[in-house]
Design an enzyme around this catalytic site. Structure first.
Site, PDB file in Angstrom:
ATOM      1  N   TYR A 160     -29.755 -42.765  32.160  1.00 49.47           N
ATOM      2  CA  TYR A 160     -28.304 -42.934  32.306  1.00 49.47           C
ATOM      3  C   TYR A 160     -27.793 -42.063  33.438  1.00 49.47           C
ATOM      4  O   TYR A 160     -27.013 -42.516  34.294  1.00 49.47           O
ATOM      5  CB  TYR A 160     -27.633 -42.573  30.985  1.00 49.47           C
ATOM      6  CG  TYR A 160     -26.120 -42.563  31.014  1.00 49.47           C
ATOM      7  CD1 TYR A 160     -25.395 -43.748  30.957  1.00 49.47           C
ATOM      8  CD2 TYR A 160     -25.413 -41.356  31.082  1.00 49.47           C
ATOM      9  CE1 TYR A 160     -23.999 -43.739  30.979  1.00 49.47           C
ATOM     10  CE2 TYR A 160     -24.026 -41.343  31.091  1.00 49.47           C
ATOM     11  CZ  TYR A 160     -23.326 -42.529  31.038  1.00 49.47           C
ATOM     12  OH  TYR A 160     -21.955 -42.513  31.056  1.00 49.47           O
ATOM     13  N   ALA A 161     -28.219 -40.800  33.466  1.00 53.38           N
ATOM     14  CA  ALA A 161     -27.773 -39.875  34.507  1.00 53.38           C
ATOM     15  C   ALA A 161     -28.198 -40.366  35.888  1.00 53.38           C
ATOM     16  O   ALA A 161     -27.428 -40.290  36.852  1.00 53.38           O
ATOM     17  CB  ALA A 161     -28.341 -38.483  34.246  1.00 53.38           C
TER      18      ALA A 161
END
Length: 255
Positions: A160-161
């Site tokens: 996600y990051a």
């Protein structure tokens, strides 16, 4: 929320605009006079939200069901919006999600691809298909990234990051591409924002409390905190602000 007519006569599309941050942005844009369309996949906008958008903007809102990772569906958006709006001035790319917490060691390739599709492919597809319909000199593109793109996020959020960090590069590259058309492109990087599906699904009460304790302003953010920044970037007089990433995290982190 601020009620004025600074966006009167403008049209806006907020992807994932039926809930959480997206809904907050849709409401703020409507409050400033924009006619608003939202897309949704799993969270259909309720009558209360649509009624509020109608009341604030004085125009009928539009809700479009679309999977923003499916190009065949996204490709239909320009025609649908043209029929209703005659085009889009403000595009808010808000679709995104963690999908599932998993370490890179435990994550299979299918999950990795799904996370990137939800957060990055959707951004590309919607922008790619709507850019030709945006008016020169008036277009505003606002991409919703995340503090996770700055600091790597919490446990199990590496994919996600990574996808959110990629939005920063996309924003800056596209800002240069479309600058000759008078279209601006900026990104928002919200920190801990309560009242969203993200934290309701993926964050425990204990983790929420621990995170809020690290925020210098002493509280969690709310969707309206993000919405006010989005509306500011959408203003006609924000024409010299492009390629920026605005951190919205209560002084928790400085990029």
């Amino acid at each position: 929320m601020t009620s004025n007519t600074s966006l009167g006569g403008r049209t806006a599309l907020v992807t994932g605009g039926a809930i959480g941050i997206g809904a907050g942005i849709a409401v703020e844009l409507a409050a400033r006079g924009a006619r608003v369309a939202v897309t949704y996949r799993t969270h259909e906008p309720d009558a209360e939200l649509l009624g509020r958008l109608r009341e604030l903007s004085g125009a009928e809102p539009i809700a479009i069901s679309v999977d923003a990772t499916d190009e065949s569906q996204v490709a239909e958006l320009p025609a649908r919006l043209s029929d209703a709006f005659g085009g889009v001035d403000i595009l808010v790319n808000n679709v995104g999600g963690l999908v599932q917490r998993a370490t890179i060691s435990d994550m299979d390739y299918a999950l990795w691809r799904r996370v990137l599709a939800v957060n990055l492919d959707s951004l590309f597809l919607v922008t790619h298909h709507l850019l030709p319909t945006m008016r020169d000199g008036a277009g505003r593109i606002i991409n919703v990234a995340s503090l996770a793109g700055r600091n790597g996020g919490h446990a199990g959020a590496t994919a996600y990051a990574a996808s959110k960090a990629a939005i920063f590069g996309f924003t800056r590259g596209l800002a240069k591409e479309v600058a000759p058309r008078g279209i601006t492109v900026n990104a928002l990087a919200p920190g801990f924002i309560e009242a969203t599906p993200f934290h309701d699904t993926f964050t425990t009460p204990e983790s929420k409390a621990a995170t809020i304790a690290t925020i210098p302003v002493g509280r969690a953010g709310v969707p309206a905190d993000v919405a006010s920044a989005a509306a500011w970037l959408a203003q006609p007089d924000a024409s010299f602000i492009s390629g920026a990433v605005i951190d919205i995290n209560g002084a928790q982190y400085f990029g």
